[in-house]
Scaffold this active site. Sequence first.
Site, PDB file in Angstrom:
ATOM      1  N   TYR A   1      27.762  -0.417  21.752  1.00 53.40           N
ATOM      2  CA  TYR A   1      26.806  -0.913  21.312  1.00 53.40           C
ATOM      3  C   TYR A   1      26.677  -2.657  21.010  1.00 53.40           C
ATOM      4  O   TYR A   1      27.934  -2.482  20.497  1.00 53.40           O
ATOM      5  CB  TYR A   1      26.469  -0.269  19.696  1.00 53.40           C
ATOM      6  CG  TYR A   1      25.126  -0.796  19.609  1.00 53.40           C
ATOM      7  CD1 TYR A   1      23.939  -0.592  19.350  1.00 53.40           C
ATOM      8  CD2 TYR A   1      25.523  -1.599  18.383  1.00 53.40           C
ATOM      9  CE1 TYR A   1      22.970  -1.553  18.967  1.00 53.40           C
ATOM     10  CE2 TYR A   1      24.449  -3.081  17.947  1.00 53.40           C
ATOM     11  CZ  TYR A   1      23.038  -2.599  18.070  1.00 53.40           C
ATOM     12  OH  TYR A   1      21.975  -2.683  17.277  1.00 53.40           O
TER      13      TYR A   1
ATOM     14  N   ARG B   1      21.548   8.053  22.397  1.00 47.32           N
ATOM     15  CA  ARG B   1      20.199   8.660  21.471  1.00 47.32           C
ATOM     16  C   ARG B   1      19.221   7.513  22.435  1.00 47.32           C
ATOM     17  O   ARG B   1      19.581   6.435  22.252  1.00 47.32           O
ATOM     18  CB  ARG B   1      20.336   8.404  20.161  1.00 47.32           C
ATOM     19  CG  ARG B   1      21.522   9.467  19.254  1.00 47.32           C
ATOM     20  CD  ARG B   1      21.682   9.369  18.053  1.00 47.32           C
ATOM     21  NE  ARG B   1      22.455   8.136  17.685  1.00 47.32           N
ATOM     22  CZ  ARG B   1      21.251   7.636  16.899  1.00 47.32           C
ATOM     23  NH1 ARG B   1      20.484   7.930  16.510  1.00 47.32           N
ATOM     24  NH2 ARG B   1      22.015   6.180  16.299  1.00 47.32           N
TER      25      ARG B   1
ATOM     26  N   ASP C   1      25.046  -5.703  18.982  1.00 48.94           N
ATOM     27  CA  ASP C   1      24.582  -6.172  19.026  1.00 48.94           C
ATOM     28  C   ASP C   1      23.501  -8.090  19.596  1.00 48.94           C
ATOM     29  O   ASP C   1      24.464  -7.895  20.492  1.00 48.94           O
ATOM     30  CB  ASP C   1      24.541  -7.577  17.680  1.00 48.94           C
ATOM     31  CG  ASP C   1      24.366  -6.442  15.706  1.00 48.94           C
ATOM     32  OD1 ASP C   1      23.434  -5.329  16.475  1.00 48.94           O
ATOM     33  OD2 ASP C   1      25.345  -6.450  15.086  1.00 48.94           O
TER      34      ASP C   1
ATOM     35  N   GLU D   1       9.628   5.047  13.312  1.00 50.61           N
ATOM     36  CA  GLU D   1      10.492   4.816  14.699  1.00 50.61           C
ATOM     37  C   GLU D   1      11.369   6.779  13.796  1.00 50.61           C
ATOM     38  O   GLU D   1      11.426   7.050  12.779  1.00 50.61           O
ATOM     39  CB  GLU D   1      11.565   4.581  14.059  1.00 50.61           C
ATOM     40  CG  GLU D   1      13.087   4.039  14.850  1.00 50.61           C
ATOM     41  CD  GLU D   1      13.741   2.852  14.308  1.00 50.61           C
ATOM     42  OE1 GLU D   1      13.215   2.196  14.397  1.00 50.61           O
ATOM     43  OE2 GLU D   1      15.011   3.455  14.227  1.00 50.61           O
TER      44      GLU D   1
ATOM     45  N   ARG E   1      33.752   4.510   7.302  1.00 54.12           N
ATOM     46  CA  ARG E   1      33.356   4.089   5.686  1.00 54.12           C
ATOM     47  C   ARG E   1      32.392   4.319   5.883  1.00 54.12           C
ATOM     48  O   ARG E   1      31.471   3.920   6.604  1.00 54.12           O
ATOM     49  CB  ARG E   1      34.014   2.850   5.788  1.00 54.12           C
ATOM     50  CG  ARG E   1      34.238   2.031   6.771  1.00 54.12           C
ATOM     51  CD  ARG E   1      34.373   0.988   6.299  1.00 54.12           C
ATOM     52  NE  ARG E   1      33.042  -0.282   6.811  1.00 54.12           N
ATOM     53  CZ  ARG E   1      32.960  -1.277   6.133  1.00 54.12           C
ATOM     54  NH1 ARG E   1      33.566  -1.578   4.836  1.00 54.12           N
ATOM     55  NH2 ARG E   1      31.609  -2.146   5.868  1.00 54.12           N
TER      56      ARG E   1
ATOM     57  N   ARG F   1      11.956   5.247   9.998  1.00 57.21           N
ATOM     58  CA  ARG F   1      11.825   4.536   9.177  1.00 57.21           C
ATOM     59  C   ARG F   1      10.426   4.086   9.822  1.00 57.21           C
ATOM     60  O   ARG F   1       9.996   4.277  11.024  1.00 57.21           O
ATOM     61  CB  ARG F   1      12.708   3.679   9.074  1.00 57.21           C
ATOM     62  CG  ARG F   1      13.951   3.192  10.641  1.00 57.21           C
ATOM     63  CD  ARG F   1      14.903   1.972  10.407  1.00 57.21           C
ATOM     64  NE  ARG F   1      14.729   1.858  11.886  1.00 57.21           N
ATOM     65  CZ  ARG F   1      15.950   0.510  12.207  1.00 57.21           C
ATOM     66  NH1 ARG F   1      16.710   0.062  11.755  1.00 57.21           N
ATOM     67  NH2 ARG F   1      16.125   0.699  13.175  1.00 57.21           N
TER      68      ARG F   1
ATOM     69  N   ARG G   1      28.679  -1.601  -2.547  1.00 57.27           N
ATOM     70  CA  ARG G   1      28.357  -2.351  -3.382  1.00 57.27           C
ATOM     71  C   ARG G   1      28.712  -2.274  -4.623  1.00 57.27           C
ATOM     72  O   ARG G   1      28.045  -1.882  -5.247  1.00 57.27           O
ATOM     73  CB  ARG G   1      27.873  -3.527  -2.693  1.00 57.27           C
ATOM     74  CG  ARG G   1      27.780  -3.720  -1.242  1.00 57.27           C
ATOM     75  CD  ARG G   1      26.815  -4.984  -0.873  1.00 57.27           C
ATOM     76  NE  ARG G   1      27.129  -5.100   0.587  1.00 57.27           N
ATOM     77  CZ  ARG G   1      25.920  -5.369   1.394  1.00 57.27           C
ATOM     78  NH1 ARG G   1      24.868  -5.859   0.421  1.00 57.27           N
ATOM     79  NH2 ARG G   1      25.712  -6.017   2.570  1.00 57.27           N
TER      80      ARG G   1
END
Length: 389
Positions: A360, A258, A362, A312, A175, A289, A179
């Site tokens: 991954y 990566r 958080d 980055e 997805r 970024r 918003r």
Amino acid sequence: MDIDLLVVGSGFYGLTMAEQCAEKLGMKVAIIESRHHIGGNAYSEIEPETGIEVHRYGAHLFHTSNERVWDYVTRFTSFTDYRHHVLTRVGDQVFQMPINLGTINSFFKAAYTPDEARALIANQSQELGDKEPENLEEKAISLIGRPLYEAFIKGYTAKQWETDPALLPPGIISRLPVRYNYNARYFSDTYEGLPVDGYTAWLEKMADHKNIEVHLNTDFFDTSQPFNKDSAVGQLPIVYTGPVDRYFDYAEGDLSWRTLDFEKEVLPVGDFQGTSVMNYGDQDVPFTRIHEFRHFHPERNYPKDKTVIMREYSRFANRNDEPYYPVNTTKDRERLAAYREAMAGEKNVLFGGRLGTYQYLDMHMAIASALTAFDNRITPHVKTGEDIA
Ligand code: FAD
Ligand code: NA
């Protein structure tokens, strides 16, 4: 100190596990860490010329909706009321991310209502009709239409993956959130903020316990140091948070990751970009970024005439690079399944964290995962004297 548990790696997973075992079970814990500092990728340091806190391994934003994790972390630090926002530069314009009604209206130079914008994007998403998307580009167009895809997804994704999105599998995205209101807050968790005294103070507080000793610059595969794989496995319980393929000497093949390259610079201006993170959507800008760290702590007394930025860059990792994000190809998943069998056969070794499980996580997820494993995998076995895994 006689050691009851060896923890390999001092990221949030390893620290949480060590702290819980020391505090709740009275175990004597040794943590070994190959880097010169604790904390894994959440580590931060003060840039000496400016005094500005720099997240050494990329911007780290703490957020969680997990009450238990929030109760746990607030034992070690308090948090500022920082709320994360991301902007993206495309051509000569700057837009809000994630894509919201503000982004859409700026991009199309319009003043659509939520319903009008929804209808527009639904229409633009029909370009390929009923064709089953065969690559990431088609998938993205089917989700948000070509104009938004080409501006906000195409170049950024190509740089992240070093691959034209028309050549990437469609399954990388399921997805693309859009918003249809002006909410531009990046996270929607109950709790969000940055540690008031910085990440390293928080991380060090977790390790500051009479039953915990930390050995920096100590690699688990270096047989010249006291706690290494050859000498420790089978002798005491081990929580291993390093790369799982490395543990098994890459017997089932390398798992692909990566990595990121960071380029830090001190600039003689008070404010370089006016915000903490600016993405760059254009493919001909080589970085993805720029972080400007002063904006993470507007409450601090940072110098007004200097700032620290970090560009980055994203690329595929080699064995000697820092592994950051699992690539997770079909081959990786096959190899991971084989490694999982090997892990299950490795007695008294618990594999945890981002690298140890090849997923991954958080920070709040790594902490939650360690708290759960402590409850389910460590506590019952230690009480009965059995192996932990
Ligand atoms: P890590 O933090 O990776 O810790 C593992 C540790 O094990 C490392 O210190 C490593 O040096 C050590 N180690 C490995 N091998 C050995 C060995 N052989 N011997 C000794 N030590 C070894 N999370 C968020 O919540 N918000 C964010 O904004 C966010 N941004 C991120 C940005 C990037 C670029 C990355 C890569 C991660 C980000 N994270 C973020 C996730 C966070 O950094 C951690 O990945 C997460 O806390 C998981 O912690 P961990 O303990 O599993 O792994
Ligand atoms: Na095991």
